[in-house]
Every structure is written in C-alpha cells, then in structure tokens.
Design a protein around this motif. Structure first.
Motif, PDB file in Angstrom:
ATOM      1  N   ASP A 117      22.400   1.985 -49.014  1.00  9.87           N
ATOM      2  CA  ASP A 117      21.132   1.321 -48.708  1.00  9.87           C
ATOM      3  C   ASP A 117      21.295  -0.191 -48.876  1.00  9.87           C
ATOM      4  O   ASP A 117      21.892  -0.671 -49.851  1.00  9.87           O
ATOM      5  CB  ASP A 117      20.030   1.820 -49.628  1.00  9.87           C
ATOM      6  CG  ASP A 117      19.662   3.271 -49.370  1.00  9.87           C
ATOM      7  OD1 ASP A 117      20.152   3.843 -48.374  1.00  9.87           O
ATOM      8  OD2 ASP A 117      18.897   3.833 -50.182  1.00  9.87           O
ATOM      9  N   MET A 118      20.734  -0.930 -47.935  1.00 12.07           N
ATOM     10  CA  MET A 118      20.766  -2.391 -48.010  1.00 12.07           C
ATOM     11  C   MET A 118      19.435  -2.912 -48.540  1.00 12.07           C
ATOM     12  O   MET A 118      18.375  -2.330 -48.261  1.00 12.07           O
ATOM     13  CB  MET A 118      21.049  -2.999 -46.632  1.00 12.07           C
ATOM     14  CG  MET A 118      22.423  -2.676 -46.079  1.00 12.07           C
ATOM     15  SD  MET A 118      22.750  -3.523 -44.516  1.00 12.07           S
ATOM     16  CE  MET A 118      21.836  -2.490 -43.376  1.00 12.07           C
ATOM     17  N   LYS A 119      19.480  -3.999 -49.284  1.00 15.52           N
ATOM     18  CA  LYS A 119      18.274  -4.598 -49.823  1.00 15.52           C
ATOM     19  C   LYS A 119      18.236  -6.090 -49.518  1.00 15.52           C
ATOM     20  O   LYS A 119      19.268  -6.746 -49.396  1.00 15.52           O
ATOM     21  CB  LYS A 119      18.187  -4.380 -51.338  1.00 15.52           C
ATOM     22  CG  LYS A 119      18.073  -2.913 -51.738  1.00 15.52           C
ATOM     23  CD  LYS A 119      17.974  -2.761 -53.260  1.00 15.52           C
ATOM     24  CE  LYS A 119      17.841  -1.289 -53.651  1.00 15.52           C
ATOM     25  NZ  LYS A 119      17.729  -1.124 -55.121  1.00 15.52           N
ATOM     26  N   GLY A 120      17.019  -6.609 -49.418  1.00 16.47           N
ATOM     27  CA  GLY A 120      16.810  -8.036 -49.231  1.00 16.47           C
ATOM     28  C   GLY A 120      15.440  -8.405 -49.767  1.00 16.47           C
ATOM     29  O   GLY A 120      14.607  -7.521 -50.015  1.00 16.47           O
ATOM     30  N   THR A 121      15.197  -9.680 -49.976  1.00 16.99           N
ATOM     31  CA  THR A 121      13.904 -10.109 -50.507  1.00 16.99           C
ATOM     32  C   THR A 121      13.252 -11.126 -49.588  1.00 16.99           C
ATOM     33  O   THR A 121      13.922 -11.875 -48.876  1.00 16.99           O
ATOM     34  CB  THR A 121      14.057 -10.721 -51.914  1.00 16.99           C
ATOM     35  OG1 THR A 121      15.016 -11.790 -51.861  1.00 16.99           O
ATOM     36  CG2 THR A 121      14.540  -9.678 -52.907  1.00 16.99           C
ATOM     37  N   LEU A 122      11.932 -11.136 -49.634  1.00 22.19           N
ATOM     38  CA  LEU A 122      11.141 -12.001 -48.756  1.00 22.19           C
ATOM     39  C   LEU A 122       9.992 -12.618 -49.557  1.00 22.19           C
ATOM     40  O   LEU A 122       9.231 -11.906 -50.208  1.00 22.19           O
ATOM     41  CB  LEU A 122      10.582 -11.162 -47.593  1.00 22.19           C
ATOM     42  CG  LEU A 122       9.574 -11.822 -46.657  1.00 22.19           C
ATOM     43  CD1 LEU A 122      10.231 -12.940 -45.859  1.00 22.19           C
ATOM     44  CD2 LEU A 122       8.987 -10.773 -45.714  1.00 22.19           C
ATOM     45  N   LYS A 123       9.889 -13.934 -49.524  1.00 16.26           N
ATOM     46  CA  LYS A 123       8.768 -14.600 -50.190  1.00 16.26           C
ATOM     47  C   LYS A 123       7.646 -14.800 -49.184  1.00 16.26           C
ATOM     48  O   LYS A 123       7.860 -15.349 -48.097  1.00 16.26           O
ATOM     49  CB  LYS A 123       9.188 -15.941 -50.779  1.00 16.26           C
ATOM     50  CG  LYS A 123       8.072 -16.574 -51.607  1.00 16.26           C
ATOM     51  CD  LYS A 123       8.546 -17.775 -52.399  1.00 16.26           C
ATOM     52  CE  LYS A 123       7.409 -18.319 -53.270  1.00 16.26           C
ATOM     53  NZ  LYS A 123       7.826 -19.488 -54.061  1.00 16.26           N
TER      54      LYS A 123
END
Length: 448
Positions: A117-123
């Motif tokens: 699984d890939m993860k990323g963050t967004l503000k």
C-alpha cells in the motif's frame, strides 16, 4: 508545503472506493518485450470530511496491477517497491506523491504482481469538495540492479475519493501537495506556484537526443607490411550501423577505427569506438560490461579476427553516457597481398555474479574498410579461419580460431536466465539484464 507539517487528521470516518482504468506499462528496454496494455484497479482511502488547515493521509491500495510478473523469473521477498501520483481536483488542484514500502511476498513467474500500500499526505487550504484520482505509478525492483517499470493511464480516470473540506478558520488559497519521497523513480515532487501546487510528470523514457561531436579521420589505409620498415598503420574512422539481437536495442550507430602495429609477421590490432555510444539508465558495477568485435577480413585474406576490450573499470551511473573500452587482438595474415580490415559484429557481454547476458549487434548494410595492409602469409594465419589472439585487459595473447564472421554461441543456460536478466516490474522484470538497459543508444557523440 510538505504534508507532515501538521498532525495527520481524519476528522470523519475514512472512505474507501475502487476505481479501474486502462493502463500502459513500459517494461525495461532490454527485456525485448513490447508495452503491456492492461487494467489497474486501485482502492483509495481518505477522510470523508476534514477542515481547512488539516493535513490528511491518503492510502492507495493496488487491488490489481496492470500486468502479471512475466514467465521469466521469480521475484524474491521484499524486493518490490511502488511509487505513484494522485491528481487533486475540484476545489483545489495539484498532485500528491505516493510511496509504498519495499514489502512483498515472493512473487512466482507468471503470477499477479503484489504491491504494498502506498501512502501520501495532503494539507487542506481551501474549503470545498476535493477529488483524488489515481494517476501514473512506477514499480521498482531492487535485485540484482535497481530498475523501474512505469505505468500510465491510457484513458480518462474517475476520482477514487472525495473529501469535503469545511472552513475551519485556516488560511485560504490553492492546495499544495506533498507525500512520501519517490525512491527509485523519475517522478518529481510537487512545487508550489502562486498558491497552487503543480506536480512533476513521471517520464517513462530517456532522452534520445543526439549530441554531435567533432569527428576526425585517421590517415588512409594501405601501408606496406614490411619493406620500408613501417610498423604503425593507423586506420581511418568509418561509420557503422548495427542491428542488435533481443534483448539489445534495435539499432545503434557508431564510428569505428582499426589501428595496427606490426610485430614480426603479425599485427597487433587496436579497435576504438566513438564515445557515448549509449546512456546507462541503470547503475552498473565495475567489471560488469565487456565489449568484443569480429573484424572482417577482405581482399587477399578471408575470415575474421576477434578483438576484446577490458570490462568497465569504474561503476556506470544511471543516465550517464557509456564509452566502450578499446578492443585489442592479434591478426596473423593467411594470405599475401592487399588485405582489408572492416568492423564486424559487435558483442556486449554483461556479467553479474553467475548471471551473464550476451548481446550481439551485427553490421547493417555495407561498411567501408578502416584499414588496408600489405600482408605476407604466415603459417597458421587467417585465410578463411582467422586466428583470434585477443590481448584483452592484461595484454596477453591467447590462441584460437574463429570462423569467418561467426560468433560464439551462448550456452543453453543463457537462453532463459539471461533473457530474464532484467525484466522488471508489473510488466517485465529486469534481473541482471536490467542490469543494463540500453535505452537511448545514442548516435555517435564524438571520437576518441
């Protein structure tokens, strides 16, 4: 603005949705396989609601990769790492860079690719509904050489998640994106311009532009082999077009010069190729790549002479031009008269441990002789079966014969394992062969 600049928040229960889209995956060029057309199925998980100022985490689960692991080789445990890009739309625009750990079970040949699984963050910086849409992704295989297979959508993709962003008193403006850093991939991170983040574009091919270099011709050929006491016979530079056998590139062009130095009745040959014949899209350790060539005899003499160059002394960097080492060998004339020496089949051998790959590149069309010698027949000389005294890296002469223009056949063990030398990723997994991806075999950029 990097995600992670604040706490990861999920103000409301997370939502998960599947989206499928047509995808084209480009295998490493050395695999000899065409592009693969398939379907990617992704499940995105993100908060259903959040507030302006929150930093949220998005999870990309690859339910189905666009292609299977081909019937080439088995992939070891924890050797596969995915990276990808999400498009941000709706109330904001930009991209989110996604990254997964190098975690996978063993993946047998001809079975489905299993990606972490890939993860990323967004503000979130603006109220409204924000959509998240899966886009291009890359699959990196780490052993024995780091190689990438790149997959891109070939049709419009539907959003996989929507976040309702409410005004929480935070600053307003365009959405900036971030996420895990991309390792082993050419995908660039997002950059912020005027409050709106614009992401880098993942590119699946290398530049094929040609840098032209000056070329100088050597002296014309045809010195006498003895009477006047001449010992050095420089050849002229000639252009050669090669067609390579898979998994090599379809065509390459170079300039070749054959020089000779008389020693008794024989000639020590030195063959030079142009600089920057190709770029190396994969890192290659020192001692892994070794060139050789069959010099074709004509005129009075017949047959071929094999010349061999030492392996690369220094590691080869990904994307950097590659120069082939000078190749040397010994020519013992088998006939008296004017004998011509022309470039013949060029062979690139790549070795990684017990794995080897042999890539023969035959001359396409006619080629002008680089050197003409006034020869005197020697006992045991060429004339239909040329002696192959290769001095190689150490300079010692080894005896032997080679049939006119022929190449040593690769052993049976090479047929499967070596072809696999490199096929990487959801499409084609490059093992030792990825070893050396001959992507842009450049037109000659200069001469030595």
């Amino acid at each position: 603005m990097l995600g992670g600049a604040g706490m990861l928040l999920a103000a409301s229960p997370a939502q998960a949705a599947d989206v499928s889209y047509a995808t084209e995956c480009i295998p490493p060029p050395i695999s000899g396989l065409p592009a693969v057309q398939g379907t990617t199925q992704v499940q995105l998980t993100a908060p259903a609601e959040a507030k302006v100022g929150d930093t949220v985490e998005v999870v990309w689960k690859t339910v189905q990769a666009a292609s299977k692991n081909p019937d080439i080789l088995n992939l070891d445990k924890d050797t596969v790492k995915p990276t990808g890009t999400l498009k941000v739309g709706g109330a904001a625009t930009g991209t989110v860079q996604m990254e997964g750990p190098r975690q996978n079970p063993p993946i047998p040949k001809n079975s489905a690719m299993v990606l972490s699984d890939m993860k990323g963050t967004l503000k979130l910086e603006k109220a409204g509904e924000i959509t998240l849409t899966p886009d291009a992704y890359s699959i990196n295989v780490s052993k024995p050489i780091s190689t990438d297979t790149k997959c891109t959508p070939k049709a419009a993709v539907q959003p996989g998640a929507t976040i309702k962003v409410t005004d929480g008193g935070g600053s307003t403006g365009g959405t900036t994106t971030a996420g895990g850093t991309t390792s082993g991939s050419t995908t660039a991170g997002g950059t912020t311009t005027g409050g709106t983040a614009t992401g880098g574009t993942a590119t699946g091919g290398d530049s094929g532009s040609t840098t032209s270099g000056s070329t100088t011709s050597g002296s014309t050929t045809g010195g006498s082999g003895g009477g006047d006491g001449q010992t050095d016979f420089p050849g002229k530079e000639v252009a050669v077009h090669f067609t390579c056998t898979s998994p090599g590139p379809p065509d390459i062009s170079s300039k070749v010069t054959i020089n000779a130095k008389k020693s008794g009745g024989s000639y020590a040959l030195t063959v030079k190729t142009a600089k920057g014949v190709m770029d190396s899209p994969a890192a290659l350790p020192a001692g892994a790549l070794k060139p050789s060539m069959d010099i074709t005899l004509g005129g009075a003499d017949k047959g071929s002479v094999k010349v061999t160059g030492p392996a690369n002394a220094a590691p080869l960097e990904q994307g950097k031009p590659v120069d082939l080492s000078d190749m040397t060998g010994t020519y013992k004339p088998g006939a008296s008269g004017k004998s011509t020496l022309s470039p013949g089949t060029l062979t690139i051998d790549v070795t990684l441990g017990a794995s080897k790959i042999n890539i023969p590149c035959k001359v396409k069309g006619s080629v002008t002789p680089s050197l003409t010698l006034d020869t005197t027949a020697q006992q045991g000389g060429a004339s239909g079966s040329a002696t192959t005294g290769s001095t190689g890296a150490a300079g010692s002469t080894a005896g032997g014969t080679a049939s006119g223009g022929g190449l040593a056949a690769t052993g049976a063990e090479d047929n499967g394992t070596l072809r696999a030398l490199g096929l990487v990723a959801g499409t084609a997994i490059l093992l030792g062969g990825a070893v050396f991806t001959f992507t842009p075999w450049r037109r000659l950029r200069g001469t030595r």
